[in-house]
Design an enzyme around this catalytic site. Sequence first.
Site, PDB file in Angstrom:
ATOM      1  N   HIS A 232       0.829  -1.204   0.000  1.00 41.39           N
ATOM      2  CA  HIS A 232       0.000   0.000   0.000  1.00 41.39           C
ATOM      3  C   HIS A 232       0.867   1.259   0.000  1.00 41.39           C
ATOM      4  O   HIS A 232       0.545   2.244  -0.664  1.00 41.39           O
ATOM      5  CB  HIS A 232      -0.927   0.001   1.217  1.00 41.39           C
ATOM      6  CG  HIS A 232      -2.110  -0.906   1.077  1.00 41.39           C
ATOM      7  ND1 HIS A 232      -1.997  -2.270   0.966  1.00 41.39           N
ATOM      8  CD2 HIS A 232      -3.436  -0.647   1.028  1.00 41.39           C
ATOM      9  CE1 HIS A 232      -3.186  -2.812   0.863  1.00 41.39           C
ATOM     10  NE2 HIS A 232      -4.097  -1.848   0.896  1.00 41.39           N
ATOM     11  N   HIS A 273       1.309  -3.456   9.163  1.00 48.54           N
ATOM     12  CA  HIS A 273       2.725  -3.601   8.834  1.00 48.54           C
ATOM     13  C   HIS A 273       3.557  -3.136  10.010  1.00 48.54           C
ATOM     14  O   HIS A 273       3.104  -2.365  10.869  1.00 48.54           O
ATOM     15  CB  HIS A 273       3.085  -2.771   7.591  1.00 48.54           C
ATOM     16  CG  HIS A 273       2.723  -3.415   6.297  1.00 48.54           C
ATOM     17  ND1 HIS A 273       3.503  -4.369   5.679  1.00 48.54           N
ATOM     18  CD2 HIS A 273       1.640  -3.232   5.491  1.00 48.54           C
ATOM     19  CE1 HIS A 273       2.929  -4.746   4.549  1.00 48.54           C
ATOM     20  NE2 HIS A 273       1.794  -4.075   4.409  1.00 48.54           N
ATOM     21  N   ASP A 277       8.566  -1.921   7.447  1.00 51.35           N
ATOM     22  CA  ASP A 277       7.961  -2.045   6.110  1.00 51.35           C
ATOM     23  C   ASP A 277       7.658  -0.678   5.501  1.00 51.35           C
ATOM     24  O   ASP A 277       7.806  -0.480   4.284  1.00 51.35           O
ATOM     25  CB  ASP A 277       6.672  -2.872   6.192  1.00 51.35           C
ATOM     26  CG  ASP A 277       6.875  -4.174   6.947  1.00 51.35           C
ATOM     27  OD1 ASP A 277       8.003  -4.691   6.928  1.00 51.35           O
ATOM     28  OD2 ASP A 277       5.911  -4.657   7.559  1.00 51.35           O
TER      29      ASP A 277
END
Length: 322
Positions: A232, A273, A277
């Site tokens: 994302h 996450h 990340d």
Amino acid sequence: MTTWDNDELSWTKSGDLNKAGKRASLKRDDVAIKELKLDMGMPRSKSCACVRLDILGKMKHSEKNLQRPKISLTQCQKELILLQLNYKIFILTILWQYVHSVATNVAYYLHVQRPPLADLGFELLPALTKRTQIISEIMFFTCLIATVAFLISPCIYPRRNLYFTVMISRFSGTLVLAQTLRIVCFLVTTLPGPNYHCRPHSPEYSPPKTLMDIFGRQDAFFGCGDLVFSSHTIFVVLFALIWHKYCPFKWVRLIVWTLVFFFGLLVVAARKHYSLDIIVAWYTVPLLWIAYDHYFPDKLPADFELLPDRPQKYRLSNKERE
């Protein structure tokens, strides 16, 4: 008066003003028709001359508007020509989304339910509940819709040197590179998923169990194990880079980058996450963007903005055209 040479498109002088002017006009039209391939709907040649946008931008406005050819292209015609030149990267991007999906299913298959790792972001940011996790998704789709609107805006309100195909091809090329690195990262090292459905004893944990599940399942929101680095965040940073490169307003770029920062915080707060990340995506994607822009700069066919009848001193060299 000037006359035309079909091969060199250079300026030469003649004595007869009227006759030479008519011949120049006829030859200029012939060259424009042959160069643009507009007659009878003929496709453009694959070896058409292109010019880098950064070189085009350095030319003075008066230099770019010397005796425009009589035949002009509409925005849709230009976009179709650019699509013919860039269709391969679009096909690769579409195919790569399936490859990426299969790789995330493999990561989910290899994932083992364990408690989340220690993370500074988890300690500093309060956790969003399962019901409030949707806030991060709302912000993601808001950025997506705004960027799509900006990408298609040249088709509605044409602007010089701004084309949907050019912008989306740069987005696609960088996306493929980022997803390739991401696949390698989360397959070589499997980390325990911090999301609620990935934790031990979660009733929502449902990894793929068969080859049909691995190659057929499409789920971008409820996977586990595909962590480093955030998918994302890849998209959100690419959205910001599109605005940063092609939007002329500094205040808009500032707002977009601020949204990128807060989106990262929301993803960590939603426990989708680890902080690692997000941070890796923040610096990896811009570096890939810069590298892609260096080796594959934006190019337009020379007859979009540069005229075949400009003086010799304003003609591009072969090296610049390449």
